[in-house]
Design a protein around this motif. Structure first.
Motif, PDB file in Angstrom:
ATOM      1  N   THR C 374       0.834  -1.207   0.000  1.00  0.00           N
ATOM      2  CA  THR C 374       0.000   0.000   0.000  1.00  0.00           C
ATOM      3  C   THR C 374       0.867   1.255   0.000  1.00  0.00           C
ATOM      4  OG1 THR C 374      -1.595  -1.245   1.280  1.00  0.00           O
ATOM      5  CG2 THR C 374      -1.911   1.120   1.162  1.00  0.00           C
ATOM      6  N   ALA C 375       1.906   1.249   0.829  1.00  0.00           N
ATOM      7  CA  ALA C 375       2.777   2.421   0.888  1.00  0.00           C
ATOM      8  C   ALA C 375       3.358   2.715  -0.484  1.00  0.00           C
ATOM      9  CB  ALA C 375       3.894   2.195   1.904  1.00  0.00           C
ATOM     10  N   MET C 376       3.787   1.656  -1.187  1.00  0.00           N
ATOM     11  CA  MET C 376       4.367   1.841  -2.514  1.00  0.00           C
ATOM     12  C   MET C 376       3.321   2.380  -3.482  1.00  0.00           C
ATOM     13  SD  MET C 376       7.079   1.613  -4.230  1.00  0.00           S
ATOM     14  CE  MET C 376       7.792   1.320  -5.842  1.00  0.00           C
ATOM     15  N   LEU C 377       2.088   1.845  -3.387  1.00  0.00           N
ATOM     16  CA  LEU C 377       1.039   2.334  -4.285  1.00  0.00           C
ATOM     17  C   LEU C 377       0.835   3.831  -4.099  1.00  0.00           C
ATOM     18  CD1 LEU C 377      -1.620  -0.503  -4.058  1.00  0.00           C
ATOM     19  CD2 LEU C 377      -0.256   0.134  -6.044  1.00  0.00           C
ATOM     20  N   LEU C 443      -0.575  -2.094   9.409  1.00  0.00           N
ATOM     21  CA  LEU C 443      -1.949  -1.851   8.981  1.00  0.00           C
ATOM     22  C   LEU C 443      -2.346  -2.919   7.974  1.00  0.00           C
ATOM     23  CD1 LEU C 443      -1.957   2.019   8.544  1.00  0.00           C
ATOM     24  CD2 LEU C 443      -3.260   0.716  10.214  1.00  0.00           C
ATOM     25  N   ASN C 444      -3.636  -3.198   7.939  1.00  0.00           N
ATOM     26  CA  ASN C 444      -4.129  -4.241   7.044  1.00  0.00           C
ATOM     27  C   ASN C 444      -3.899  -3.860   5.577  1.00  0.00           C
ATOM     28  OD1 ASN C 444      -6.285  -5.543   5.322  1.00  0.00           O
ATOM     29  ND2 ASN C 444      -6.437  -6.698   7.222  1.00  0.00           N
ATOM     30  N   GLU C 445      -3.229  -4.735   4.853  1.00  0.00           N
ATOM     31  CA  GLU C 445      -2.876  -4.422   3.468  1.00  0.00           C
ATOM     32  C   GLU C 445      -4.102  -4.446   2.550  1.00  0.00           C
ATOM     33  OE1 GLU C 445       0.099  -3.825   1.405  1.00  0.00           O
ATOM     34  OE2 GLU C 445       0.579  -2.941   3.330  1.00  0.00           O
ATOM     35  N   LYS C 446      -5.035  -5.356   2.820  1.00  0.00           N
ATOM     36  CA  LYS C 446      -6.190  -5.465   1.941  1.00  0.00           C
ATOM     37  C   LYS C 446      -7.039  -4.195   2.031  1.00  0.00           C
ATOM     38  CE  LYS C 446      -9.482  -8.965   0.527  1.00  0.00           C
ATOM     39  NZ  LYS C 446     -10.297 -10.105   0.973  1.00  0.00           N
ATOM     40  N   LEU C 447      -7.347  -3.800   3.271  1.00  0.00           N
ATOM     41  CA  LEU C 447      -8.070  -2.540   3.453  1.00  0.00           C
ATOM     42  C   LEU C 447      -7.255  -1.387   2.884  1.00  0.00           C
ATOM     43  CD1 LEU C 447      -9.534  -2.736   7.058  1.00  0.00           C
ATOM     44  CD2 LEU C 447     -10.783  -2.120   4.981  1.00  0.00           C
ATOM     45  N   GLY C 448      -5.944  -1.478   3.044  1.00  0.00           N
ATOM     46  CA  GLY C 448      -5.070  -0.419   2.570  1.00  0.00           C
ATOM     47  C   GLY C 448      -5.190  -0.234   1.068  1.00  0.00           C
ATOM     48  N   LYS C 449      -5.284  -1.370   0.355  1.00  0.00           N
ATOM     49  CA  LYS C 449      -5.390  -1.242  -1.101  1.00  0.00           C
ATOM     50  C   LYS C 449      -6.730  -0.649  -1.505  1.00  0.00           C
ATOM     51  CE  LYS C 449      -1.643  -4.060  -2.271  1.00  0.00           C
ATOM     52  NZ  LYS C 449      -1.113  -5.345  -1.922  1.00  0.00           N
ATOM     53  N   PHE C 512     -12.097   7.476   4.785  1.00  0.00           N
ATOM     54  CA  PHE C 512     -12.781   6.818   5.893  1.00  0.00           C
ATOM     55  C   PHE C 512     -12.229   5.409   6.100  1.00  0.00           C
ATOM     56  CE2 PHE C 512     -16.418   4.274   7.469  1.00  0.00           C
ATOM     57  CZ  PHE C 512     -16.540   4.881   8.706  1.00  0.00           C
ATOM     58  N   LEU C 513     -11.928   4.718   4.976  1.00  0.00           N
ATOM     59  CA  LEU C 513     -11.382   3.362   5.088  1.00  0.00           C
ATOM     60  C   LEU C 513     -10.054   3.361   5.845  1.00  0.00           C
ATOM     61  CD1 LEU C 513     -12.005   1.379   1.812  1.00  0.00           C
ATOM     62  CD2 LEU C 513     -13.059   1.143   4.056  1.00  0.00           C
TER      63      LEU C 513
END
Lengths: 133, 177, 674
Positions: C374-377, C443-449, C512-513
């Motif tokens: 997520t950070a990279m995205l 942090l959760n990666e799936k939610l992060g994406k 919000f996510l």
């Protein structure tokens, strides 16, 4: 107010009271007896009095222009500005010890000063301050 | 170093105020302009007083470096007194000008003049407070950390205020509008 | 006396309650009125703390709160503009909304959020145990909070500021803006300005004086470098806005006429002062985002940053040239041909160092083994969005073209692509990247994406159409549009306004996510495991200690030998095969460091004075607006607090405490405020 005792030892080349710095200027005596702090650039009282006298004379000269504005004509403003600059530099480098302190202090202070002069000169220029109307 | 950074920042502050004054110094009614209102001999005396306070400040810093508390306090006190003389002179000057009809809101010239010199006066006053605090603290030898260093910091501030006045004196008072 | 003894240390330790908690010894009586606060747990440990990590987290929490507030203001604006003749807001309220949206986002979200990262990470990245002036640091935070709250109380006291975030004069003079909103604005920003100025001085001294042994300037992490540039910009830009705000205050509250055309004044004075501050401010906002991305991209590309020196120098160049372009905000104000030409060229020049950075980031990724976390995205998203925003910026540099675009939505599109795309996405990349460092959990990666894609789509849907709307001529700050003048076909204003409004809500759901993600990770029955010591295989010093770091950061201040020190401790080049191979794990490195930890570590002690001093300022500010007597009251508190502060040693008495390295002066702090 450094955080730890260690830090006062580790601070590197840029550190304000770089000890190498005043070792290089050995002409002002005294240091060594009170540890490393504070000994840089402290001259005898007479030295400072002479500097202050010089500044006082300049101030007198500046004030004197008030009575000879007409005679000086176009020379008035440049001569006043030059005297102002000399006084500024003398106080900054001798009274404020910039001459003997670590170069980074001069760098920090003069970068602020030069930036201010450039920016505000440009600012006044956009108001056509320097162009006679 | 922090003090030097702060002073570098102050350059921009006073630069802004001086520029504002330079821009507006010509905008006033015919009889209440800088050439009529300034009392150059008086101001040059108070400039000289401030200049001399820089000398006494240097001597205080020098005495502090030699751990001579008595002389440090003496010079600090004299510096504070000279500073107070300067501020007193400024108050007197403002009063005279006000009596002659130059209020803060009279003209653009007066607003910018009072703002600039007032800011400088506040800086001197803050400096005096710091000097007196130093003397008080020194007497009870309660300065945390390195005394000489603290005196030097206040010294830098004080010289800077003097240097600003050197500029104001020339640009505001001496150069005819 | 806050001496932290390492619990494992066999040396005589005062009885420690619990095992891991740092032992805090009762302080000697502090000079002055108040005893020192000593709590290391509970709310007191936060309110009176001088720990840069706690302050960083508090900066982050408060800035996040203001982010949500500014976001709600933005949504109201988009609701109003979703249809023709919107009636959600009155005209007056609409003016207040866009003014406060911009003010909040710039001064109360992006700047303090950058301060949060800087505060938290700089000491860790340079191997220090705290900042140079911990109490000033605390003071800065409380000033920011006090100023932000003060600014927002105006909503309940007759209405907020309504002159646009640049508060042009004489539009914002009492005649056209009769409420106290503008006064609140001027004074509130003055207070947050103190926070920025003190923070800048503090961080510069920290970076220049307190780096770990061996860390020369060119071995400094790129994040630290960019933040250093930002602090210099702040240092020199804040006094300019201070002057402007003082003039504004004298004008509105004390009858001066600095911007009153009738009195012969020149309203351009305000514009110049504001933009001399305002353009460096643009880089103050965007460089922290760049700083974060410059750390994130190399880590997830498995390559060192391409052209470190170029990135450093282009950052410095931006910081310098950023001072010579302010008048491009004023091309439409009749500056005269010479000024316009000069500033036009300078503005084009500044695109060069910015372009250098983008090239460097791209080449960092080129040929790397990219991991799309997520950070990279978010980081890649920044590079893309900022490129778009930068290109539309170049079109403003061309003065004739700018004259067409001035005051249209095209400008709004441009600066949202740079600020949202350049700063906010960077901050989010930072959240995901450093979350495990600060809170010990990933942090959760799936939610992060989901978080990322919704924000990215929402952002482009919101701000993309504004290019079209703007070039069609819809003015910014107009409270409504009419169907009759909306145009037809592809360029129909109404259609694109609706798209933008829908997009803004998608964006809001994305943000919000992020909050949901925090809750999901940290809720009581969360099954998120503790993050590994080095979850990203990172490169810089902050990962060499525990997560979250101990109060004193490092048991032993690490010695630095190379840029990307941590990477070089983990990996070595095999000289025979030329391959890079792992020689140590993060756990091994940490264990080695801890084994030779320092026995006595002195940390600065908590203090009451910063918060007292900071909250005296709004008292004075209310005084300016309502009752001059309050100025005196506030001033007295300030004076007393300064004396209390000056008389209190930063670290409580301890015989073996060395004199502070730099200044140690109490009066520096006095002067910082004076």
């Amino acid at each position: 107010m450094s955080t730890t005792a260690e830090h006062s030892d580790h601070t590197d080349v840029e550190h304000g009271h770089g000890h190498d710095d005043h070792a290089a200027h050995g002409e002002h005596g005294q240091h060594g007896q009170h540890g490393q702090h504070e000994e840089h650039g402290h001259k005898p009282t007479s030295y400072y009095v002479k500097v202050a006298l010089f500044l006082g004379v300049l101030t007198a000269l500046e004030t004197a222009t008030y009575w000879v504005v007409e005679e000086l004509g176009a020379f008035l403003v440049p001569s006043l500005l030059i005297m102002m600059a000399i006084k500024f530099v003398v106080v900054a480098s001798l009274f404020m010890h910039l001459k003997w302190d670590n170069k980074i202090f001069s760098w920090l202070f003069y970068s602020g000063l030069i930036l201010a002069v450039l920016v505000y000169a440009a600012f006044l220029a956009t108001f056509r301050f320097f162009t006679p109307t | 170093m922090a003090m030097w950074l702060f002073l570098g920042s102050e350059c921009l502050l006073f630069g802004g105020l001086i520029s504002t004054y330079m821009l507006y110094r010509g905008r006033h009614s015919a009889e209440l302009g800088p050439d009529q209102i300034f009392d150059i001999p008086f101001t040059s005396v108070s400039s000289f007083v401030l200049l001399m306070s820089s000398l006494t400040m240097v001597l205080a810093v020098s005495a502090a470096a030699q751990k001579d508390d008595r002389r440090t306090n003496l010079w600090l006190t004299i510096t504070a007194l000279l500073g107070a003389t300067f501020v007193g002179g400024q108050v007197y000057e403002f009063t005279v000008m006000y009596r002659e009809g130059l209020g803060f809101t009279t003209s653009l010239f007066s607003s910018s003049f009072y703002t600039l010199t007032g800011f400088h006066g506040v800086h001197v006053t803050v400096g005096i407070i710091m000097l007196m605090a130093l003397v008080g603290i020194n007497k009870r030898s309660r300065v945390p950390g390195d005394k000489a260093e603290v005196v030097e910091m206040v010294g830098l501030y004080w010289h800077f205020v003097d240097v600003v006045w050197i500029i104001i004196f020339t640009l505001v008072y001496l150069i005819p509008a | 006396m806050a001496i932290i003894e390492r619990p494992t240390d066999p040396a005589p330790v005062p009885a420690v309650a619990g095992s891991g908690a740092p032992a805090v010894v009762t302080p000697s009586q502090a000079y002055g009125v108040l005893r020192r606060p000593v709590s290391s747990t509970g709310w007191r440990s936060w309110v009176f703390t001088v720990d840069h990590k706690k302050l960083g987290i508090m900066y982050g929490v408060v800035a996040m709160f203001f982010f949500i507030m500014g976001g709600i203001e933005a949504l109201l604006i988009r609701l109003q503009l979703a249809g023709p003749e919107g009636t959600v807001l009155s005209a007056g309220l609409y003016n207040e909304m866009f003014t406060m949206h911009a003010t909040t986002m710039v001064f109360l979200f992006v700047m303090p959020m950058a301060a949060a990262f800087a505060n938290y990470l700089i000491p860790l990245q340079i191997g220090a145990r705290d900042v140079a002036f911990p109490r000033i640091n605390a003071f800065g935070f409380w000033c920011f909070l006090a100023g932000g709250l003060f600014l927002n109380t105006s909503w309940f006291l007759g209405g907020a500021a309504d002159g646009g975030w640049f508060m042009y004069q004489p539009n914002a003079s009492p005649l056209y803006s009769p409420t106290n909103g503008v006064d609140f604005w001027a004074l509130g920003l003055q207070i947050t300005g103190i926070a920025s100025l003190t923070g800048a001085i503090n961080l510069i001294v920290t970076i220049l004086n307190m780096r770990a042994p061996g860390m020369t300037l060119m071995k400094m992490p790129i994040f630290t470098w960019m933040i250093l540039v930002v602090q210099f910009l702040l240092l020199f830009a804040m006094p300019v806005i201070t002057v402007a705000l003082f003039l504004l205050m004298f004008q509105r509250s004390f009858g001066a006429t600095f911007f009153d055309v009738a009195a012969g004044a020149d309203p351009l004075l305000w514009q110049h002062l504001f933009w001399i501050f305002g353009h460096p401010e643009v880089y103050i906002i965007v460089l922290p985002g760049f700083a974060i991305v410059s750390e994130v991209l190399p880590v997830f590309s498995r390559k060192p940053l391409f052209g470190y020196r170029f990135v450093v120098f282009s950052g410095a160049a931006i910081g310098f040239v950023g001072w010579g372009v302010w008048a491009h905000h004023m091309f439409a104000s009749g500056l005269g041909p010479v000024s316009v030409a000069v500033f036009s060229v300078a503005t084009m020049l500044i695109a060069i160092p910015t372009g250098v950075k983008i090239v460097n980031w791209t080449l960092t990724m080129w040929g790397g083994k990219i991991q799309f976390t997520t950070a990279m995205l978010f980081a890649v998203g920044l590079v893309v969005s900022f490129t778009i925003g930068g290109l539309s910026g170049v079109t403003h540099a061309v003065a004739p073209s700018d004259t067409q675009q001035t005051d249209t939505y095209y400008i709004v599109a441009h600066f949202h692509y740079t600020i949202f795309g350049g700063a906010v996405l960077g901050l989010f990349a930072g959240f995901y990247y450093w979350w495990p460092k600060a809170f010990g959990k990933l942090l959760n990666e799936k939610l992060g994406k989901w978080n990322f894609w919704l924000m990215m789509i929402g952002m482009n849907m919101t701000f993309g159409p504004m290019h079209i709307i703007g070039l069609q001529g819809q003015p910014r700050r107009m409270m409504n549009w009419t169907e009759a003048r909306a145009g037809e076909g592809f360029f129909n204003l109404g259609f694109w306004n609706r798209v933008a409004s829908v997009g803004s809500f998608i964006l809001a759901i994305g943000v919000f996510l992020f909050l949901v993600n925090i809750w999901y990770t940290h809720r009581a029955k969360s099954n998120t495991p503790k993050a590994p010591l080095d979850p990203w295989d990172a490169r810089t010093l902050e990962w060499i200690t525990q997560s979250p770091p101990k109060e004193h950061n490092f048991d032993k201040v690490p010695t630095v030998h190379a840029l990307d020190e941590f990477f070089h401790r983990k990996y070595e080049v095999d000289h025979e095969t030329g391959e890079v191979r792992k020689v140590a794990t993060a756990e091994e490195i940490l264990a080695a460091e801890e084994a030779q930890g320092d026995k006595h570590i002195h940390l600065p002690s908590p203090s009451y004075w910063p918060i007292i001093l900071a909250f005296a300022l709004p008292v004075m500010a209310y005084g300016v607006i309502y009752n001059r007597l309050l100025i005196v009251v506030g001033g007295l508190i300030v004076l007393l607090a300064m004396f209390g502060w000056a008389l209190e040693p930063s670290v409580a008495d301890d015989s073996d405490y060395d004199p502070p390295a730099e200044g140690g002066g109490t009066n520096k702090e006095l002067a910082t405020i004076g």
